[in-house]
Design an enzyme around this catalytic site. Structure first.
Site, PDB file in Angstrom:
ATOM      1  N   ARG A  35       0.899  -1.160   0.000  1.00 22.79           N
ATOM      2  CA  ARG A  35       0.000   0.000   0.000  1.00 22.79           C
ATOM      3  C   ARG A  35       0.924   1.193   0.000  1.00 22.79           C
ATOM      4  NH1 ARG A  35      -2.162   4.364  -0.185  1.00 22.79           N
ATOM      5  NH2 ARG A  35      -4.084   4.996   0.883  1.00 22.79           N
ATOM      6  N   HIS A  91       2.107   7.160   1.677  1.00 22.42           N
ATOM      7  CA  HIS A  91       1.033   8.156   1.622  1.00 22.42           C
ATOM      8  C   HIS A  91       0.809   8.748   3.008  1.00 22.42           C
ATOM      9  CE1 HIS A  91      -1.031   4.725   3.395  1.00 22.42           C
ATOM     10  NE2 HIS A  91      -1.992   5.544   3.772  1.00 22.42           N
ATOM     11  N   HIS A 126      -2.622  11.071   5.291  1.00 26.20           N
ATOM     12  CA  HIS A 126      -4.004  11.559   5.189  1.00 26.20           C
ATOM     13  C   HIS A 126      -4.321  12.529   6.304  1.00 26.20           C
ATOM     14  CE1 HIS A 126      -3.973   7.757   7.353  1.00 26.20           C
ATOM     15  NE2 HIS A 126      -3.792   7.114   6.213  1.00 26.20           N
ATOM     16  N   GLU A 153      -5.073   6.984  11.559  1.00 27.47           N
ATOM     17  CA  GLU A 153      -5.377   5.610  11.122  1.00 27.47           C
ATOM     18  C   GLU A 153      -5.019   4.637  12.227  1.00 27.47           C
ATOM     19  OE1 GLU A 153      -3.808   4.408   7.215  1.00 27.47           O
ATOM     20  OE2 GLU A 153      -2.708   2.822   8.237  1.00 27.47           O
ATOM     21  N   HIS A 168       3.319   7.103   5.788  1.00 26.77           N
ATOM     22  CA  HIS A 168       3.490   5.688   6.133  1.00 26.77           C
ATOM     23  C   HIS A 168       3.226   4.813   4.914  1.00 26.77           C
ATOM     24  CE1 HIS A 168      -0.665   6.866   6.882  1.00 26.77           C
ATOM     25  NE2 HIS A 168      -1.020   5.627   6.588  1.00 26.77           N
ATOM     26  N   GLU A 201     -10.542   5.960   1.607  1.00 23.68           N
ATOM     27  CA  GLU A 201      -9.274   5.332   1.264  1.00 23.68           C
ATOM     28  C   GLU A 201      -8.821   5.752  -0.142  1.00 23.68           C
ATOM     29  OE1 GLU A 201      -7.182   3.693   3.033  1.00 23.68           O
ATOM     30  OE2 GLU A 201      -5.975   2.813   1.437  1.00 23.68           O
TER      31      GLU A 201
END
Ligand code: MN
Ligand code: MN
Length: 377
Positions: free
Chosen positions: A89, A92, A94, A98, A137, A159
């Site tokens: 993944r 990125h 946000h 999380e 992360h 997401e």
């Protein structure tokens, strides 16, 4: 064919004469034939991941339950993600924090914090991580691949709307990138022009080797928590683990992990300051949610379902199957807090309680001042 159940209780109800979806009805017996105590207009507080759009990518997938799936999700949203061996993944960040719970396989988690500390850790089933808002992360499946649940502290999270390293490179002028890194513009000839999001890479080298590649960087382990190593508190009917900011200081989302034996029940309670999102890992359960003045609605859950309880609304979770129920509760506040109906009454002068409810024995002597979040049959 076995006769289908009908929504008839005594003289209330009538048979279904029109089209039916028996599989969905069977999974929702308390929606199809609600307890007589259900009343009023509580909105839906259930959404199965099985009904969430699944984003299939190269070597993995991701699906989410957000305010778009369930309008009651104000403060929290959930994502379920699978990454095959080596699958990443993308790097990125946000706007939301999380919280993660690993369900299967092994996973490597990478994070850099505001003190320039770096984290590279391998985690397994039952372990947690916490990526604070804005902290970059990445997540990678190890040999066995991995599957995990993510919880974000905003129901509007998606997401599909995160800040990605590929998109950042694709949307800065080349000359700015060149100046930023002190290299010629040609250094960026190969950068992708769109996100990679979830994509295959080789299974990474062992942890020690990878950490060595980071030279003298300050390492941290603060953003992971091995909840699998914490002993649960046992009660008649089940067990619980509270993992909040007292044990896991960086977390701004408290968690309660609940195990209910068949017949066991998380007692009637509410949370004074936090919304609760639920993820059912196994078993069959039901929950009634009560709101002022006479609103109540009962929902049924199986593995893979998401439930939700807005702050201050009374609720219980009852195991109604033959197997243990495992359910995660994650809260929109760092510190776990609850109010128990039983303890409230036990801590109120008995005459006052009796005067309200017109009750006496055996109820009054069953009240307990001690903490017992789970009860037996
Ligand atoms: Mn993330
Ligand atoms: Mn609760």
């Amino acid at each position: 064919m076995a006769e289908l159940p009908q929504p008839i209780v005594g003289t209330r109800g009538a048979d279904v004469a029109g089209p039916r979806n028996p599989e969905v009805e069977a999974q929702n017996p308390d929606i199809f034939v609600p307890p007589a105590t259900d009343s009023g207009g509580i909105p839906s507080l259930k959404f199965p991941f099985a009904m969430a759009h699944n984003r299939l990518e190269d070597g993995g997938w991701a699906r989410e339950v957000t305010i778009r799936e369930m309008p009651s999700l104000k403060e929290l949203a959930a994502v379920n993600m699978r990454l095959g061996p080596g699958v990443v993944r993308e790097l990125h960040w946000h706007k939301e924090a999380e919280w993660a719970y690993v369900m299967s396989g092994r996973v490597r988690f990478y994070l850099v914090d505001e003190n320039r500390q770096t984290l590279v850790e391998d985690l397994g089933p039952g372990d947690l991580w916490l990526a604070p808002a804005g902290f970059p992360h990445a997540i990678q499946g190890l040999e066995e691949g991995t599957e995990f649940l993510l919880v974000f502290n905003d129901g509007n999270f998606s997401e599909n709307e995160t800040l990605l390293i590929t998109e950042l490179f694709a949307h800065l002028p080349r000359e700015v990138l060149a100046k930023n890194f002190g290299v010629p513009e040609s250094a960026f000839d190969g950068t992708p022009d769109a996100e990679k999001y979830i994509f295959r890479m080789p299974v990474p080298a062992p942890l020690d080797e990878v950490r060595k590649q980071l030279g003298a960087a300050a390492m941290t382990g603060s953003y992971v928590f091995r909840a699998s190593e914490i002993e649960p508190n046992s009660f008649p009917g089940g067990a619980t683990k509270i993992i909040d900011s007292k044990l896991f200081p960086v977390t701004n989302m408290a968690a309660l992990m609940i195990h209910l034996e068949p017949g066991g029940m998380r007692e009637v309670h509410w949370h004074p300051d936090a919304d609760e999102i639920q993820y059912y890992l196994s078993g069959k359960a039901r929950m009634t949610v009560f709101d002022a003045v006479k609103n109540a609605r009962t929902f049924d859950f199986v593995a893979g379902d998401v439930g939700y309880v807005p702050k201050t609304l009374a609720h219980y979770i009852e195991n109604i199957g033959d197997e243990p129920v495992h359910v995660l509760n994650v809260f929109s506040k760092p510190e776990y807090k609850d109010i128990s109906l039983n303890q409230w009454m036990a801590l109120t002068p008995p005459d006052l309680v009796k005067g309200h409810l017109d009750v006496d024995e055996p109820l009054m002597s069953s009240l307990r001042q001690g903490y017992q979040p789970v009860v037996g049959k």
